[in-house]
Motif scaffolding. Sequence first.
Motif, PDB file in Angstrom:
ATOM      1  N   HIS A   1      41.009  42.378  47.771  1.00 25.71           N
ATOM      2  CA  HIS A   1      41.213  42.782  46.387  1.00 25.71           C
ATOM      3  C   HIS A   1      41.340  44.304  46.286  1.00 25.71           C
ATOM      4  O   HIS A   1      40.644  45.051  46.978  1.00 25.71           O
ATOM      5  CB  HIS A   1      40.040  42.298  45.528  1.00 25.71           C
ATOM      6  CG  HIS A   1      40.362  42.235  44.071  1.00 25.71           C
ATOM      7  ND1 HIS A   1      40.434  43.351  43.269  1.00 25.71           N
ATOM      8  CD2 HIS A   1      40.627  41.173  43.268  1.00 25.71           C
ATOM      9  CE1 HIS A   1      40.722  42.985  42.040  1.00 25.71           C
ATOM     10  NE2 HIS A   1      40.858  41.669  42.006  1.00 25.71           N
ATOM     11  N   VAL A   2      42.239  44.780  45.404  1.00 29.01           N
ATOM     12  CA  VAL A   2      42.459  46.224  45.267  1.00 29.01           C
ATOM     13  C   VAL A   2      41.206  46.955  44.792  1.00 29.01           C
ATOM     14  O   VAL A   2      41.087  48.169  44.956  1.00 29.01           O
ATOM     15  CB  VAL A   2      43.623  46.527  44.305  1.00 29.01           C
ATOM     16  CG1 VAL A   2      44.937  46.086  44.900  1.00 29.01           C
ATOM     17  CG2 VAL A   2      43.394  45.894  42.939  1.00 29.01           C
ATOM     18  N   LEU A   3      40.270  46.226  44.183  1.00 33.42           N
ATOM     19  CA  LEU A   3      39.034  46.857  43.723  1.00 33.42           C
ATOM     20  C   LEU A   3      37.861  46.581  44.667  1.00 33.42           C
ATOM     21  O   LEU A   3      36.716  46.860  44.334  1.00 33.42           O
ATOM     22  CB  LEU A   3      38.682  46.353  42.316  1.00 33.42           C
ATOM     23  CG  LEU A   3      39.756  46.563  41.234  1.00 33.42           C
ATOM     24  CD1 LEU A   3      39.244  46.100  39.880  1.00 33.42           C
ATOM     25  CD2 LEU A   3      40.193  48.013  41.168  1.00 33.42           C
TER      26      LEU A   3
ATOM     27  N   ASN B   1      47.402  51.968  37.006  1.00 32.32           N
ATOM     28  CA  ASN B   1      47.892  50.604  36.807  1.00 32.32           C
ATOM     29  C   ASN B   1      47.206  49.614  37.735  1.00 32.32           C
ATOM     30  O   ASN B   1      46.788  48.526  37.326  1.00 32.32           O
ATOM     31  CB  ASN B   1      49.409  50.549  37.015  1.00 32.32           C
ATOM     32  CG  ASN B   1      50.170  51.239  35.908  1.00 32.32           C
ATOM     33  OD1 ASN B   1      49.598  51.599  34.876  1.00 32.32           O
ATOM     34  ND2 ASN B   1      51.462  51.438  36.097  1.00 32.32           N
ATOM     35  N   ASP B   2      47.088  49.981  39.010  1.00 34.79           N
ATOM     36  CA  ASP B   2      46.410  49.086  39.958  1.00 34.79           C
ATOM     37  C   ASP B   2      44.930  48.947  39.618  1.00 34.79           C
ATOM     38  O   ASP B   2      44.340  47.874  39.801  1.00 34.79           O
ATOM     39  CB  ASP B   2      46.553  49.625  41.383  1.00 34.79           C
ATOM     40  CG  ASP B   2      47.883  49.240  42.015  1.00 34.79           C
ATOM     41  OD1 ASP B   2      48.073  48.053  42.290  1.00 34.79           O
ATOM     42  OD2 ASP B   2      48.722  50.126  42.199  1.00 34.79           O
ATOM     43  N   ARG B   3      44.327  50.039  39.124  1.00 31.96           N
ATOM     44  CA  ARG B   3      42.891  50.014  38.871  1.00 31.96           C
ATOM     45  C   ARG B   3      42.539  49.055  37.742  1.00 31.96           C
ATOM     46  O   ARG B   3      41.460  48.456  37.740  1.00 31.96           O
ATOM     47  CB  ARG B   3      42.402  51.424  38.539  1.00 31.96           C
ATOM     48  CG  ARG B   3      40.895  51.579  38.611  1.00 31.96           C
ATOM     49  CD  ARG B   3      40.480  53.029  38.804  1.00 31.96           C
ATOM     50  NE  ARG B   3      41.013  53.924  37.811  1.00 31.96           N
ATOM     51  CZ  ARG B   3      41.867  54.922  38.055  1.00 31.96           C
ATOM     52  NH1 ARG B   3      42.299  55.135  39.288  1.00 31.96           N
ATOM     53  NH2 ARG B   3      42.303  55.700  37.093  1.00 31.96           N
ATOM     54  N   VAL B   4      43.425  48.903  36.775  1.00 32.44           N
ATOM     55  CA  VAL B   4      43.139  47.978  35.665  1.00 32.44           C
ATOM     56  C   VAL B   4      44.053  46.763  35.702  1.00 32.44           C
ATOM     57  O   VAL B   4      44.012  45.927  34.806  1.00 32.44           O
ATOM     58  CB  VAL B   4      43.249  48.691  34.301  1.00 32.44           C
ATOM     59  CG1 VAL B   4      42.284  49.843  34.221  1.00 32.44           C
ATOM     60  CG2 VAL B   4      44.666  49.165  34.037  1.00 32.44           C
ATOM     61  N   MET B   5      44.900  46.669  36.736  1.00 35.78           N
ATOM     62  CA  MET B   5      45.772  45.507  36.946  1.00 35.78           C
ATOM     63  C   MET B   5      46.644  45.197  35.739  1.00 35.78           C
ATOM     64  O   MET B   5      46.828  44.048  35.342  1.00 35.78           O
ATOM     65  CB  MET B   5      44.934  44.296  37.361  1.00 35.78           C
ATOM     66  CG  MET B   5      44.292  44.500  38.718  1.00 35.78           C
ATOM     67  SD  MET B   5      43.102  43.219  39.138  1.00 35.78           S
ATOM     68  CE  MET B   5      41.821  43.608  37.953  1.00 35.78           C
ATOM     69  N   ALA B   6      47.157  46.257  35.136  1.00 33.21           N
ATOM     70  CA  ALA B   6      48.080  46.149  34.006  1.00 33.21           C
ATOM     71  C   ALA B   6      48.837  47.463  33.914  1.00 33.21           C
ATOM     72  O   ALA B   6      48.373  48.491  34.421  1.00 33.21           O
ATOM     73  CB  ALA B   6      47.327  45.872  32.705  1.00 33.21           C
TER      74      ALA B   6
ATOM     75  N   LEU C   1      41.940  43.150  27.833  1.00 38.53           N
ATOM     76  CA  LEU C   1      42.579  42.588  29.022  1.00 38.53           C
ATOM     77  C   LEU C   1      41.847  41.370  29.577  1.00 38.53           C
ATOM     78  O   LEU C   1      42.481  40.340  29.847  1.00 38.53           O
ATOM     79  CB  LEU C   1      42.723  43.668  30.103  1.00 38.53           C
ATOM     80  CG  LEU C   1      43.717  44.794  29.790  1.00 38.53           C
ATOM     81  CD1 LEU C   1      43.685  45.849  30.898  1.00 38.53           C
ATOM     82  CD2 LEU C   1      45.120  44.259  29.603  1.00 38.53           C
ATOM     83  N   PRO C   2      40.506  41.419  29.780  1.00 38.34           N
ATOM     84  CA  PRO C   2      39.849  40.225  30.333  1.00 38.34           C
ATOM     85  C   PRO C   2      40.022  38.984  29.471  1.00 38.34           C
ATOM     86  O   PRO C   2      40.192  37.870  30.000  1.00 38.34           O
ATOM     87  CB  PRO C   2      38.373  40.648  30.424  1.00 38.34           C
ATOM     88  CG  PRO C   2      38.411  42.134  30.537  1.00 38.34           C
ATOM     89  CD  PRO C   2      39.556  42.556  29.668  1.00 38.34           C
ATOM     90  N   GLY C   3      39.978  39.142  28.154  1.00 38.71           N
ATOM     91  CA  GLY C   3      40.153  37.982  27.286  1.00 38.71           C
ATOM     92  C   GLY C   3      41.537  37.377  27.412  1.00 38.71           C
ATOM     93  O   GLY C   3      41.706  36.145  27.396  1.00 38.71           O
TER      94      GLY C   3
ATOM     95  N   VAL D   1      38.528  39.219  39.247  1.00 35.62           N
ATOM     96  CA  VAL D   1      37.790  40.143  38.373  1.00 35.62           C
ATOM     97  C   VAL D   1      36.984  39.362  37.340  1.00 35.62           C
ATOM     98  O   VAL D   1      35.833  39.706  37.041  1.00 35.62           O
ATOM     99  CB  VAL D   1      38.760  41.123  37.689  1.00 35.62           C
ATOM    100  CG1 VAL D   1      38.061  41.888  36.566  1.00 35.62           C
ATOM    101  CG2 VAL D   1      39.322  42.100  38.702  1.00 35.62           C
ATOM    102  N   LEU D   2      37.579  38.327  36.776  1.00 39.78           N
ATOM    103  CA  LEU D   2      36.880  37.535  35.759  1.00 39.78           C
ATOM    104  C   LEU D   2      35.605  36.906  36.329  1.00 39.78           C
ATOM    105  O   LEU D   2      34.637  36.669  35.590  1.00 39.78           O
ATOM    106  CB  LEU D   2      37.811  36.444  35.225  1.00 39.78           C
ATOM    107  CG  LEU D   2      39.007  36.940  34.405  1.00 39.78           C
ATOM    108  CD1 LEU D   2      39.957  35.778  34.108  1.00 39.78           C
ATOM    109  CD2 LEU D   2      38.556  37.589  33.099  1.00 39.78           C
ATOM    110  N   ASN D   3      35.591  36.639  37.632  1.00 37.51           N
ATOM    111  CA  ASN D   3      34.424  36.034  38.269  1.00 37.51           C
ATOM    112  C   ASN D   3      33.427  37.061  38.799  1.00 37.51           C
ATOM    113  O   ASN D   3      32.455  36.698  39.462  1.00 37.51           O
ATOM    114  CB  ASN D   3      34.875  35.117  39.418  1.00 37.51           C
ATOM    115  CG  ASN D   3      35.626  33.902  38.927  1.00 37.51           C
ATOM    116  OD1 ASN D   3      35.406  33.444  37.805  1.00 37.51           O
ATOM    117  ND2 ASN D   3      36.533  33.388  39.748  1.00 37.51           N
ATOM    118  N   ASP D   4      33.671  38.336  38.489  1.00 34.88           N
ATOM    119  CA  ASP D   4      32.812  39.403  39.008  1.00 34.88           C
ATOM    120  C   ASP D   4      32.281  40.230  37.835  1.00 34.88           C
ATOM    121  O   ASP D   4      32.982  41.121  37.332  1.00 34.88           O
ATOM    122  CB  ASP D   4      33.607  40.283  39.973  1.00 34.88           C
ATOM    123  CG  ASP D   4      32.731  41.309  40.687  1.00 34.88           C
ATOM    124  OD1 ASP D   4      31.682  41.693  40.138  1.00 34.88           O
ATOM    125  OD2 ASP D   4      33.104  41.737  41.792  1.00 34.88           O
TER     126      ASP D   4
END
Length: 857
Positions: free
Chosen positions: A542-544, A555-560, A616-618, A800-803
């Motif tokens: 994973h990039v993070l 952009n990569d840091r927030v995946m958007a 973003l997560p939602g 990310v959603l699972n972390d």
Amino acid sequence: MTDIQQIVVVGGGMVAHRFTEAMRARDTDGRYAVTVLAEEPRAPYDRVALTSYFTGKDPDDLALGDPALWDDDLVTLKRDAKAVQIDREGRTVTDAHGVVHPYDHLVMATGSYAWSPPVKGSDLPGVFVYRTIDDVAALRIYVERRRKELGRAVRGAVIGGGLLGLEAAGALQELGATSTVIQFADRLMNLQVDEGGGQALTRLIENMGVKVRCNTATEAIRPDKHGHVGSLKFADNGEQLVDVVVFATGVRPRDELGRDAGLTIGERGGIVVDDTCLTDDPAVSAIGEVACIQGACIGLIAPGNTMAEIAVDRLLGGESTFPGADTAAKLKLLGVDVASFGDAFATTPGALELTYADPVAGVYKKLVVTDDARTLLGGILVGDASAYASLRPLVGSELGGDPAGWLLPEGTVERPNVELPDEAGVCSCNNVTAGAIRHAVSEQGCHELGEVKACTKAGTSCGSCLPLVKKIVGTELEKSGIELSNALCEHFDMSRAQLFNAIQVSELRTFSEIVERFGTGRGCDICKPTVGSILASIYNEHVLAADRAALQDTNDRVMANMQKDGTYSVVPRVPGGEILPEHLILIGQIAQDYGLYTKITGGQRIDMFGARLEQLPGIWQRLVDAGMESGHAYGKSLRTVKSCVGSTWCRYGVQDSVGMAIALELRYRGLRSPHKLKLGVSGCARECAEARGKDVGVIATDKGWNIYVGGNGGFTPKHAQLLVEDVPDDMVFTLIDRYLMYYIRTADRLQRTAPWQEDHEGGLEAIKAVIMDDSLGICADLDAHMARHIDSYEDEWKAVLNDPERLQQFTSFVNAPEEPDPSLAYVEQRGQRRPATDAERRDTAVLIAPTRLEVRS
């Protein structure tokens, strides 16, 4: 020190800016003070880029040069100060406010105005010209208001099919209006292209959704029942319903001030000047479109800039004279490349015309050469102008080989390698020769492209000459015996390819370990993202993961993808462009719930713009719950695999292009690389998926698939080259696996596949030997590396959603995590919202404030 001389420049356009900039750069003794009287209420701006105003740019974004110029003690910019009278005897200029400006030397740079023919009804509401920011702002307001009133798309027409007319047609499209170009001549851009070029250009423009009517004279504009523009009546008694009309029928010099002051005016207008840009009054010069020089007024920026430089040189005691107008032009109109240069219409006695046309691809190329086919005289390029930067400076010189090398698609024949003479012009906008660039490298110590640009100004205007400038710089450095550094940055002496191999062999996994082992210091914004990308390519983690979040770009840091107002866009993966109805409905519901702007992308996906960080997560959660995943639109990785419908539905399809595209996209999703990757799959030779414009293109045949590699869009488009023909499905995967992995291992930072192929020793043939004949003995390693990537893939959004720890970074305000950013402001455009410009923010009546989210459960 002598007394400071006062120069007054009448006009605040691009040429006035160039004169002022050049004077301050060259007048090192401070002999002259410059006062610029601008009619518009803003500093000089890039009129060539007016259409970008419709893509959300603020007028200030178009400002020319360094704003510090206007803070110079010897420069005064008077905005909204139209000059109304010149007293040559008293040497003064009076502006519209009654202020009198004395001068020792006067420079007329009033430019030109948009001319409209005397068509009945041209004074109706809904008729516009296309010349200034105020013109285009008024057009936008009118079109948006009429769309609301009519409840449908506005029908637009542009009268005039030249450069300006096609720009205006593009502007109407940006506003969501339909567009028809009405041209009196027999072809579009009749002053730049011939009949063959005009036919190709018409096909390309019509493919963009713009209708074209040539050989058509407009007789009258008729009103609708409410008194607005309603229809056009043509001389052949034809008629067309329209809601807005834009005149783009040419310009005329603004010479009225010079005329009133008694200066000599040309037969067709313009203030007459000699080759030093002086009028018949030695205290008055004229430059740019208002100047009638060598018997003509020239409506191009490059000759205007040349005149500005000559006027400065003469005032400072130089002896330069006007060399004649370089009327070469390279433009991207509505996304279509068009270039014309030299004797494009073969008027030279004995001239030969060599042409190449590909109607399917929309390409037309013509070279005009001497009767022995050795010396280049001119040319026309439509649809593919990639050779323009190299060809234009060769006008008057020998081509150095078979002219066909410049006409045929790249890869079919070898292009001649010609060294330009010192006097050859490289940058027409700024009048920079090949010799000036070489001098900057060899004598002035400019060893980087940025240094050469700053020193010579080459490539600082339109930028189309930059590939050639870079090539000259590299060649000159080699001649001088200066070793070209391939170091990634100051912290790593290695190239990206060398660092990739070092990390892979050492099996290091963190930046701190890598910089300690192979570099120095703490890293920078060049090496950190590069190392992050290499680690993702090798280990597919994973990039993070671990300490990698700090290495990534925003952009990569927030995946958007971050947008101009600080919000983000979300692009879920839609493999091959095939999407279930329930996923379409879900995307629509999410966009509606969050108030997002939606657009179907060129890669057959749906982009949702305007999401705030904390939203973003939602958004991801709802997409992931429905079985969708990240489309990696934010990463230097595989973006999309575009496909036509293929044999699934199409009667011409010979293979299942959709199935192949989906298989390829699922195989290479998440694959990190030196630059973004795009693939395309077409189900037959008609090539509806534009596969030959992609990094890898797959085109169906009756016997299997043809594979093409190294195609790129962007600033310098490249057609992909044929790698292999008629291969079965399993071999398609194997060869693409190896090609991509070899590229990932050996390309430079941010290098696309096309330049990588060109720079690779031995070119495509050598690459083919590596991946097909195993010439380096690494195919098994490449295969294993790709298999490891496929087996280890995970959706980054879901991870990310699972972390819970990673989720904590997605908040705008620590104390109010769901509070909208108060700095966000929007306006409505075509039924959706977009970010407000600075000018629109001042008009609070049109703003749409960001609202709290009301999520539907």
